[in-house]
Design an enzyme around this catalytic site. Structure first.
Site, PDB file in Angstrom:
ATOM      1  N   TYR A   1      45.716   8.203  26.159  1.00 15.90           N
ATOM      2  CA  TYR A   1      46.545   7.002  26.794  1.00 15.90           C
ATOM      3  C   TYR A   1      48.174   7.314  26.641  1.00 15.90           C
ATOM      4  O   TYR A   1      48.542   8.236  26.028  1.00 15.90           O
ATOM      5  CB  TYR A   1      46.107   5.734  25.850  1.00 15.90           C
ATOM      6  CG  TYR A   1      46.030   5.338  24.658  1.00 15.90           C
ATOM      7  CD1 TYR A   1      46.772   6.310  23.835  1.00 15.90           C
ATOM      8  CD2 TYR A   1      45.287   4.573  24.129  1.00 15.90           C
ATOM      9  CE1 TYR A   1      46.790   6.027  22.302  1.00 15.90           C
ATOM     10  CE2 TYR A   1      45.385   4.391  22.713  1.00 15.90           C
ATOM     11  CZ  TYR A   1      46.005   4.998  22.032  1.00 15.90           C
ATOM     12  OH  TYR A   1      46.117   4.594  20.640  1.00 15.90           O
ATOM     13  N   GLU A   2      48.846   6.231  27.351  1.00 16.79           N
ATOM     14  CA  GLU A   2      50.249   6.490  27.471  1.00 16.79           C
ATOM     15  C   GLU A   2      50.489   7.927  28.232  1.00 16.79           C
ATOM     16  O   GLU A   2      51.530   8.426  28.018  1.00 16.79           O
ATOM     17  CB  GLU A   2      50.995   6.430  26.190  1.00 16.79           C
ATOM     18  CG  GLU A   2      50.807   5.076  25.143  1.00 16.79           C
ATOM     19  CD  GLU A   2      50.718   3.769  25.720  1.00 16.79           C
ATOM     20  OE1 GLU A   2      51.291   3.706  27.117  1.00 16.79           O
ATOM     21  OE2 GLU A   2      50.278   2.851  25.123  1.00 16.79           O
ATOM     22  N   GLY A   3      49.797   8.111  29.049  1.00 17.18           N
ATOM     23  CA  GLY A   3      50.112   9.243  30.047  1.00 17.18           C
ATOM     24  C   GLY A   3      49.134  10.413  29.299  1.00 17.18           C
ATOM     25  O   GLY A   3      49.549  10.683  28.241  1.00 17.18           O
TER      26      GLY A   3
END
Lengths: 596, 596
Positions: free
Chosen positions: A442-444
């Site tokens: 997550y978050e890229g």
């Protein structure tokens, strides 16, 4: 049940002895009065909170998870989560590094970051509730209108309300250009938001009286793709001009995901059913505004994995000193007992030292990066701000990807130390592994981080940012290269620095011919550069330890031994990574997609 | 829900086109009549059973787990498990490679092993019930008395009864010398067993009318340590001389573990409360008898991880071809769609090809090793038996440790291909990762495997077994080194062969000075030698693919591309491993245990 001890001594070592945080912070006008005693006192209290209040809830959250009442759309968090959050608010913890103009304490970000390492080491799932909230605070602080700030920031600062980031949709994760949620302008200047969001962490819960959702959506006249996305704030309960709560807004939880880990955090499907929102920043410029939040969140994810690495190490080390099994190959070490403690075995030590070196190196990297962030945000010298900002930009994907990949390796190694017991829930080690897995996504995803580093941050400016890092390292190499006792650290550091320069140039040249060369090399490249930064910081830590080794404090003996382990056993990974990176795109792209 | 497709084409490729299994088997008297058509037909039917009956139960087993009725000590397996097992027995599958003297079909082990890869790919937790049973069959077949064989083998062969291995106790896992369970001789020649066992896979269930427990315990006059352990057979229900079931024996399930994965398998705490058992083999020689089972089980664990690697790959590849997200860096590949399928991205391909190369290489290694096992067990030529036995001994820890470490890497990479969806239960990818984790631990941790390889199998006979492997490889290098198109495979293979020889000698020399050097290098060493074996097998596969590439069958194109990927991107890992191994014991042993 696993235990968690805040690593205060090591935090102090990095902050004060290695990086002279106070010296740096004092140069920044808002932090001119900061002193080591205050920082240490805050971290000591924060550590107690993490250890005594938050850590005991970690297995509880994993076992219970969150539950959604389908009729009311309300979510109940695991037993104790709500109370712990109330104590967190009471203690004023959400305000630590917030703006004094909105009730914050105005402490440097680096202090908050160290606090977050401890919260995450205690309980990542719980910490995501205040963590996401802080991200929403940052985005509104940077891009909100005065009225939005007035309405939302004091309550986010106090923690009475929490916040979320509503980005992902079923058809769009990495590729936000595919986003479909609609925003229709209303006569009163507000917008009606309609769509479906998924994977919204802390998206619904029972801890706070209101939830401030930041939502990406498209205006009717929006260009397609990522240049047509706007940012909106849409609270769970509408907020009256006097700050009191109004009607329930049309934004609710339609379901909760069942996940591999972080069960204590509510990962919500969020339905926007004509929810009333207001525009944050400029129309169609939502992605830029969201990136304020995203960059902070990426550092935050690094802290999650740093916390997990540390807590996994602590418990595995304790177990290895107690568990009796087999004799040392070099002769019994505890002949009075039926077997030796397993810490006598070289490979058990290797697993432990891997986690330890990743934890301590990761801590140094986190503090180093966040000190730069404080400089970027608060220096009154434009050059300092620009240089610090460049390094933060370069280091953010490294903190995110390297620390989360390392935590996956480290928590798994620490599980292995427990043998079969590591696979069983009651020891808690397998939870650390399951929780750690999401951090690489997550978050890229970590692939996206590597493309950000190599494509945007390195090749995107012809290596200008990388040269700033190189200059720092070259200065250290020049200063310490003449010190006999530092040779064992400085030589491999200098060697790797040269290799990174060569590799960067080589990939840059190849990328001119074929842009897929960037995608093919990026993940290996990120790990190579990460090791360069780690080697630099480990060498700096070794320097301090060498200077103080004579003090008789075994802390420095252990630090030096861990530094030597890092250079002997972990850094050599770069040899393989460079070969793989140099092998290029052809071996990946040759096969027709249909043949997979 | 994930799908599973039996990899029949690739199994046939390895068996018939690369390793000429039939040619080898025909030399063995019991298998003189074997033919490719029979093998293929068995595997085709077996694959259908795995795909249609066993695979659909995999998420069910994960979600439901097993339940213990505390009053009756009976365990209920997940919905469908019992029925599937009944169909397995009906189909005669347990008998596949069993001795015809006891009702078996007498097929070669290699056929059974390929069948097990498919069962495990479909559902590891379910497959452990028949898998453990087969291990008990092997131990009784090798060491049981005629009476024990008469009583137990026909029912284990038919599958009407299942078996277990009861080794581990709370205080002893790796170190069986610490075992405490007692066996007291009775006047009638039986023994009364008393003690507590843990981690007993398939230790209690509702699938079969009786469970044949093989139990390690100590006789009253037993020497301490591992030389005082005897093996006993203690069935859940005592067996009358006519084969009918008698009284319930004092051996029951006292609890079930809550585990990270393999929820569908009952991991039982087994209480022995004066259970009646009979001695298997000689007093105090239980470990040797148990090792018959253990060696088979270690190969079996390799099959578990091979199955997981394959199924994870299949599902990730399918997803990557369908999921649209971002554009290719080298220009849109599906301009008619809103984004390109993610398989256009080099790093997505790298993750997929990593899993694919590990699956296909692992399959070749498994078949190669099990063909040698068939030679060891069934050849009428003593030299063939001895040579094959030596190679099986050398390769067993490699199959166990390398394939299970690779599955951990591969299943995690395949999860990553799914992004956030990989972390969510409904897609099933995270279950593969959780299930895969235990394989690195049980049947001897991977550290123990590496010590077995380096300490016992390589240094223990001054490299004699390793030289036999080296001779095979050298022969291939000599034959193919002159072929232009094979250079890209043969050169790195030859190079690695030389490095392994040097590294083995170097560690051997250092071990004279300090036995901890073995423990320090073993894990890295195992992975280096494993890559040597993989490189050899990948080169052999590439040779066949090169010869047949002109046929137009894209199978060979894909095989060649995967071989090239392996040599370019995975084999370079050896550069790092050799450096780490050569760094030796000092960086691991320097730190005092108290400082961890």
């Amino acid at each position: 049940m696993p235990q968690y001890n805040p690593p205060l001594r090591d935090l102090q070592f990095v902050l004060h002895e290695v990086l002279d945080a106070v010296g740096t912070l004092k140069q920044l006008p808002p932090h001119a009065d900061v002193d080591a005693e205050t920082i240490d006192a805050v971290l000591e209290e924060g550590g107690k909170f993490a250890r005594d209040v938050v850590a005991p809830l970690n297995p509880v959250g994993d076992a219970e998870g969150c539950t959604l009442d389908a009729a009311s759309h309300e979510v109940t968090t695991p037993t104790g989560f709500k109370d712990a959050y109330a104590r967190y608010v009471e203690g004023g913890w959400p305000a630590l590094s917030c703006d004094p103009d909105f009730g914050g304490q105005g402490l440097p970000h680096v202090v908050n970051q160290c606090f977050y390492e401890m919260l995450n080491g205690a309980n990542q799932a719980w910490t995501m509730y205040p963590g996401l909230s802080h991200g929403a605070y940052e985005a509104l602080h940077a891009h909100g209108s005065d009225e939005q700030k007035r309405l939302y920031l004091p309550k986010l600062t106090s923690g009475e309300w929490t916040g979320t980031m509503c980005l992902t949709e079923p058809q769009c994760g990495t590729d936000l250009g595919l986003l479909r949620t609609k925003a229709e302008p209303q006569a009163d200047g507000t917008y009606r938001l309609t769509g479906n969001k998924i994977f919204i962490s802390a998206g619904e819960h029972d801890m706070a009286e209101n939830i401030v959702h930041l939502v990406l959506a498209r205006l009717p006249d929006a260009p397609s793709g990522s240049k047509g996305i706007s940012l909106f704030v849409a609270p769970k309960f509408s907020v009256n001009p006097d700050g009191s709560l109004g009607a329930r807004n049309g934004i609710y939880c339609g379901g909760l995901e069942h996940k591999m880990g972080i069960h204590g955090n509510a990962t919500a499907q969020i339905v926007l059913d004509g929810a009333v929102g207001s525009l944050v920043g400029q129309p169609h410029k939502g992605l830029a505004a969201m990136f304020v939040m995203m960059n902070a969140a990426r550092l935050g994810v690094g802290m999650q994995s740093l916390g997990l690495t540390e807590v996994a190490y602590q418990n595995a080390a304790a177990y290895a000193k107690e568990r009796l099994q087999m004799r040392s190959l070099s002769g019994a070490k505890s002949p009075e007992q039926p077997a030796d403690p397993i810490i006598v075995h070289p490979d058990v030590r290797k697993m432990l030292l891997t986690a330890r070196a990743y934890a301590e190196g990761g801590r140094a990297l986190a503090v180093f990066t966040t000190l730069l962030l404080d400089q970027e945000l608060a220096s009154d010298d434009e050059t300092v701000r620009a240089d610090a900002g460049d390094l933060v930009a370069l280091l953010t994907p490294i903190v995110k990807a390297f620390l989360t990949d390392n935590a996956w390796i480290a928590t798994s190694a620490c599980l292995q130390v427990f043998g079969g017991h590591g696979y069983v829930r009651e020891w808690g080690m397998e939870q650390f592994v399951r929780d750690a897995r999401i951090n690489m996504i997550y978050e890229g995803t970590n692939t996206i981080q590597s493309l950000d580093l190599l494509g945007r941050k390195v090749l995107g400016d012809n290596g200008a940012k990388l040269k700033k890092l190189g200059k720092l390292i070259a200065g250290f190499v020049e200063d310490e290269g003449v010190v006999e006792s530092m040779q064992e650290f400085v030589n491999p550091l200098a060697d790797l620095g040269e290799k990174v320069t060569k590799l960067s140039t080589e990939i840059g040249m190849k990328a001119f011919q074929n842009p897929d060369e960037v995608g093919a090399a990026a993940v290996d490249y990120l790990r190579v550069v990460s090791h360069l930064v780690f080697a630099y910081l480990w060498a700096r830590m070794a320097k301090v330890a060498l200077e103080k080794e004579g003090s008789g404090d075994p802390f420095y003996t252990a630090k030096l031994a861990t530094a030597r382990f890092y250079f002997a056993k972990l850094l050599p990974e770069t040899a393989a990574l460079i070969r793989s990176a140099r092998a290029g795109a052809a071996p990946l792209m040759a096969m027709d997609a249909a043949l997979f």
